[in-house]
Design a protein around this motif. Structure first.
Motif: not given
Length: 252
Positions: A10, A240, A242-244, A246
Protein backbone atom coordinates in the motif's frame (compact mmCIF):
# COMPACT_ATOMS: atom_id res chain seq x y z
CA UNK A 1 7.79 -12.66 12.42
CA UNK A 2 5.73 -9.64 11.38
CA UNK A 3 4.15 -9.79 7.91
CA UNK A 4 5.05 -6.56 6.11
CA UNK A 5 3.38 -7.43 2.82
CA UNK A 6 0.32 -5.26 3.38
CA UNK A 7 2.43 -2.25 4.32
CA UNK A 8 4.72 -2.70 1.35
CA UNK A 9 1.81 -3.15 -1.06
CA UNK A 10 0.00 0.00 0.00
CA UNK A 11 2.94 2.38 0.28
CA UNK A 12 5.11 1.62 -2.77
CA UNK A 13 3.47 3.12 -5.85
CA UNK A 14 4.19 5.78 -8.46
CA UNK A 15 2.86 9.30 -8.20
CA UNK A 16 0.23 10.00 -10.86
CA UNK A 17 -0.55 13.70 -10.97
CA UNK A 18 -3.48 13.60 -13.38
CA UNK A 19 -6.82 14.80 -12.03
CA UNK A 20 -9.90 12.67 -12.79
CA UNK A 21 -11.36 15.43 -14.96
CA UNK A 22 -8.44 15.02 -17.36
CA UNK A 23 -7.79 11.29 -17.00
CA UNK A 24 -8.85 8.20 -18.91
CA UNK A 25 -8.14 4.91 -17.17
CA UNK A 26 -7.33 1.94 -19.44
CA UNK A 27 -6.75 -1.13 -17.29
CA UNK A 28 -5.67 -4.68 -17.96
CA UNK A 29 -7.64 -7.41 -16.17
CA UNK A 30 -5.56 -10.51 -15.33
CA UNK A 31 -2.54 -9.72 -13.18
CA UNK A 32 -3.70 -6.12 -12.74
CA UNK A 33 -7.28 -5.86 -11.51
CA UNK A 34 -7.22 -9.49 -10.36
CA UNK A 35 -4.39 -11.76 -9.27
CA UNK A 36 -3.08 -14.33 -11.71
CA UNK A 37 -4.77 -17.69 -11.09
CA UNK A 38 -3.86 -21.26 -12.09
CA UNK A 39 -6.51 -21.16 -14.84
CA UNK A 40 -8.41 -18.30 -16.53
CA UNK A 41 -11.68 -19.48 -14.98
CA UNK A 42 -10.38 -19.54 -11.42
CA UNK A 43 -9.55 -15.85 -10.91
CA UNK A 44 -11.11 -14.18 -7.89
CA UNK A 45 -12.47 -10.64 -7.92
CA UNK A 46 -11.54 -8.94 -4.66
CA UNK A 47 -14.48 -7.59 -2.63
CA UNK A 48 -14.90 -3.87 -3.23
CA UNK A 49 -13.26 -3.81 -6.66
CA UNK A 50 -16.54 -3.31 -8.52
CA UNK A 51 -17.44 -0.37 -6.28
CA UNK A 52 -14.01 1.18 -6.84
CA UNK A 53 -14.36 0.89 -10.62
CA UNK A 54 -17.84 2.41 -10.61
CA UNK A 55 -16.67 5.33 -8.46
CA UNK A 56 -13.64 5.83 -10.72
CA UNK A 57 -15.76 5.76 -13.87
CA UNK A 58 -18.09 8.41 -12.47
CA UNK A 59 -15.15 10.63 -11.47
CA UNK A 60 -13.64 10.36 -14.96
CA UNK A 61 -16.83 11.16 -16.83
CA UNK A 62 -17.14 7.60 -18.09
CA UNK A 63 -13.55 7.39 -19.36
CA UNK A 64 -12.75 3.97 -17.91
CA UNK A 65 -12.05 0.89 -20.02
CA UNK A 66 -10.89 -2.66 -19.44
CA UNK A 67 -8.33 -3.58 -22.11
CA UNK A 68 -7.75 -7.31 -21.99
CA UNK A 69 -6.85 -10.40 -23.93
CA UNK A 70 -10.06 -12.03 -22.69
CA UNK A 71 -13.34 -11.99 -24.62
CA UNK A 72 -15.67 -9.20 -23.50
CA UNK A 73 -18.21 -11.73 -22.24
CA UNK A 74 -15.72 -13.01 -19.67
CA UNK A 75 -15.14 -9.51 -18.31
CA UNK A 76 -18.90 -9.10 -17.95
CA UNK A 77 -19.01 -12.41 -16.10
CA UNK A 78 -16.38 -11.40 -13.55
CA UNK A 79 -17.49 -7.76 -13.24
CA UNK A 80 -21.29 -7.93 -13.57
CA UNK A 81 -23.01 -4.59 -13.38
CA UNK A 82 -19.82 -2.55 -13.75
CA UNK A 83 -20.58 0.11 -16.39
CA UNK A 84 -17.40 0.37 -18.41
CA UNK A 85 -16.04 0.21 -21.92
CA UNK A 86 -14.22 -3.02 -22.77
CA UNK A 87 -11.67 -3.91 -25.43
CA UNK A 88 -11.52 -7.69 -25.63
CA UNK A 89 -9.05 -10.05 -27.29
CA UNK A 90 -6.44 -7.27 -27.50
CA UNK A 91 -8.84 -5.03 -29.44
CA UNK A 92 -10.49 -7.54 -31.79
CA UNK A 93 -13.78 -6.69 -30.06
CA UNK A 94 -14.72 -3.29 -28.64
CA UNK A 95 -17.71 -2.08 -26.66
CA UNK A 96 -17.26 1.66 -26.33
CA UNK A 97 -20.14 2.42 -23.97
CA UNK A 98 -22.12 0.32 -21.48
CA UNK A 99 -25.07 -1.27 -23.22
CA UNK A 100 -23.69 -0.66 -26.71
CA UNK A 101 -23.41 -3.56 -29.16
CA UNK A 102 -19.99 -5.15 -29.47
CA UNK A 103 -18.13 -4.27 -32.67
CA UNK A 104 -15.74 -6.90 -33.99
CA UNK A 105 -13.08 -6.76 -36.67
CA UNK A 106 -13.56 -9.01 -39.67
CA UNK A 107 -10.69 -11.48 -39.49
CA UNK A 108 -9.50 -14.57 -41.29
CA UNK A 109 -10.75 -17.87 -39.92
CA UNK A 110 -8.29 -19.75 -37.77
CA UNK A 111 -7.12 -22.99 -39.46
CA UNK A 112 -8.99 -25.88 -37.75
CA UNK A 113 -5.88 -28.07 -37.94
CA UNK A 114 -4.08 -25.77 -35.49
CA UNK A 115 -6.78 -26.22 -32.89
CA UNK A 116 -6.70 -29.98 -33.35
CA UNK A 117 -2.94 -30.00 -32.84
CA UNK A 118 -3.31 -27.70 -29.83
CA UNK A 119 -5.82 -30.06 -28.24
CA UNK A 120 -3.47 -33.02 -28.72
CA UNK A 121 -0.57 -31.05 -27.28
CA UNK A 122 -2.52 -30.07 -24.16
CA UNK A 123 -3.73 -33.65 -23.69
CA UNK A 124 -0.13 -34.81 -23.57
CA UNK A 125 0.72 -32.44 -20.71
CA UNK A 126 -1.48 -32.71 -17.61
CA UNK A 127 -1.81 -29.26 -16.07
CA UNK A 128 -1.65 -27.46 -19.43
CA UNK A 129 -4.80 -25.90 -20.86
CA UNK A 130 -6.22 -24.53 -24.09
CA UNK A 131 -8.10 -21.21 -24.04
CA UNK A 132 -10.14 -20.65 -27.21
CA UNK A 133 -10.96 -17.21 -28.53
CA UNK A 134 -12.92 -16.02 -31.55
CA UNK A 135 -9.78 -14.85 -33.30
CA UNK A 136 -7.18 -17.26 -31.95
CA UNK A 137 -6.23 -19.33 -28.92
CA UNK A 138 -3.84 -19.54 -25.98
CA UNK A 139 -1.88 -22.49 -24.65
CA UNK A 140 -1.31 -22.12 -20.91
CA UNK A 141 1.52 -24.05 -19.25
CA UNK A 142 1.46 -22.65 -15.71
CA UNK A 143 0.42 -26.09 -14.51
CA UNK A 144 3.07 -27.79 -16.68
CA UNK A 145 6.12 -25.47 -16.84
CA UNK A 146 8.26 -28.03 -18.63
CA UNK A 147 5.91 -27.88 -21.64
CA UNK A 148 6.51 -24.21 -22.41
CA UNK A 149 9.40 -24.58 -24.85
CA UNK A 150 7.77 -27.51 -26.62
CA UNK A 151 4.56 -25.53 -27.05
CA UNK A 152 6.47 -22.60 -28.48
CA UNK A 153 8.30 -24.80 -30.98
CA UNK A 154 5.10 -26.52 -32.10
CA UNK A 155 3.19 -23.26 -32.50
CA UNK A 156 6.01 -21.66 -34.47
CA UNK A 157 5.98 -24.62 -36.84
CA UNK A 158 2.24 -24.16 -37.46
CA UNK A 159 2.77 -20.52 -38.39
CA UNK A 160 5.53 -21.14 -40.93
CA UNK A 161 4.81 -19.88 -44.45
CA UNK A 162 1.94 -17.53 -43.54
CA UNK A 163 1.63 -13.95 -42.31
CA UNK A 164 -2.01 -13.68 -41.23
CA UNK A 165 -1.39 -14.88 -37.65
CA UNK A 166 1.37 -14.24 -35.13
CA UNK A 167 2.71 -15.91 -31.99
CA UNK A 168 2.87 -13.83 -28.82
CA UNK A 169 4.40 -14.69 -25.44
CA UNK A 170 2.45 -14.10 -22.23
CA UNK A 171 2.89 -15.09 -18.59
CA UNK A 172 3.30 -18.87 -18.66
CA UNK A 173 1.42 -18.98 -21.96
CA UNK A 174 1.74 -18.68 -25.73
CA UNK A 175 -0.96 -17.07 -27.83
CA UNK A 176 -1.75 -17.20 -31.54
CA UNK A 177 -3.77 -14.22 -32.75
CA UNK A 178 -4.27 -12.27 -35.99
CA UNK A 179 -1.36 -10.16 -37.18
CA UNK A 180 -1.55 -6.49 -36.30
CA UNK A 181 -3.87 -6.98 -33.33
CA UNK A 182 -2.52 -5.55 -30.09
CA UNK A 183 -3.49 -3.37 -27.14
CA UNK A 184 -1.88 -0.33 -28.72
CA UNK A 185 -4.47 -0.40 -31.48
CA UNK A 186 -7.17 -0.78 -28.83
CA UNK A 187 -5.91 2.31 -26.98
CA UNK A 188 -5.82 4.36 -30.16
CA UNK A 189 -9.37 3.31 -31.08
CA UNK A 190 -10.71 4.26 -27.64
CA UNK A 191 -8.97 7.63 -27.55
CA UNK A 192 -10.54 8.74 -30.83
CA UNK A 193 -14.03 9.26 -29.39
CA UNK A 194 -15.88 10.49 -26.32
CA UNK A 195 -15.62 10.14 -23.40
CA UNK A 196 -11.91 9.32 -23.89
CA UNK A 197 -10.95 11.88 -26.55
CA UNK A 198 -8.97 14.84 -25.26
CA UNK A 199 -8.02 13.14 -21.99
CA UNK A 200 -4.66 11.79 -20.83
CA UNK A 201 -4.75 7.98 -20.78
CA UNK A 202 -3.40 6.07 -17.80
CA UNK A 203 -2.66 2.52 -18.93
CA UNK A 204 -1.82 -0.10 -16.32
CA UNK A 205 -0.92 -3.72 -17.07
CA UNK A 206 1.45 -6.48 -16.04
CA UNK A 207 2.46 -8.49 -19.08
CA UNK A 208 4.60 -8.08 -22.18
CA UNK A 209 1.36 -7.79 -24.16
CA UNK A 210 0.59 -4.59 -22.23
CA UNK A 211 3.66 -2.79 -23.53
CA UNK A 212 1.86 -1.90 -26.76
CA UNK A 213 -0.88 -0.23 -24.73
CA UNK A 214 1.64 1.63 -22.59
CA UNK A 215 3.50 2.96 -25.63
CA UNK A 216 0.25 4.06 -27.27
CA UNK A 217 -0.84 5.89 -24.10
CA UNK A 218 2.48 7.69 -23.82
CA UNK A 219 2.37 8.79 -27.47
CA UNK A 220 -0.80 10.80 -26.83
CA UNK A 221 0.46 12.45 -23.66
CA UNK A 222 -0.57 9.81 -21.17
CA UNK A 223 1.36 7.49 -18.90
CA UNK A 224 1.79 3.77 -18.53
CA UNK A 225 2.70 1.51 -15.64
CA UNK A 226 3.46 -2.16 -15.18
CA UNK A 227 3.23 -4.59 -12.31
CA UNK A 228 5.64 -5.34 -10.61
CA UNK A 229 7.97 -2.64 -11.95
CA UNK A 230 5.76 0.27 -10.83
CA UNK A 231 3.28 -1.33 -8.45
CA UNK A 232 4.74 -4.32 -6.58
CA UNK A 233 1.60 -6.48 -6.77
CA UNK A 234 -1.93 -6.38 -8.18
CA UNK A 235 -3.11 -5.86 -4.61
CA UNK A 236 -0.92 -2.75 -4.32
CA UNK A 237 -2.43 -1.38 -7.51
CA UNK A 238 -5.98 -2.09 -6.37
CA UNK A 239 -5.26 -0.28 -3.10
CA UNK A 240 -3.83 2.70 -4.98
CA UNK A 241 -6.83 2.74 -7.33
CA UNK A 242 -9.24 2.77 -4.40
CA UNK A 243 -7.28 5.57 -2.76
CA UNK A 244 -7.30 7.62 -5.98
CA UNK A 245 -11.04 7.16 -6.41
CA UNK A 246 -11.73 8.13 -2.81
CA UNK A 247 -9.50 11.18 -2.34
CA UNK A 248 -9.36 12.77 -5.80
CA UNK A 249 -13.08 13.58 -6.07
CA UNK A 250 -12.27 17.21 -5.26
CA UNK A 251 -10.24 17.43 -8.49
CA UNK A 252 -13.22 16.82 -10.76
Amino acid sequence: MTDTTATRDTTVSPHIDIAPGHAAFLLDFDGTLVDIAPTPDSVVVEPGLAETLIRLRDLCGGALAIVTGRPIEQVDHFLPGVPTAVCGEHGVAIRRHPGDPISRDTLLELPPAWLMEAERLVAAWPGASLERKRAGFVLHYRGAPEAGSLMEAAMRSWLEGQSAFELHPAKMAWEIRPAGIDKGNAVRALMEAAPFAGRRPIFVGDDVTDMDGIRAAELVGGVGFRIPEDFPTPHAFRMWLRHYAEVRAWDV
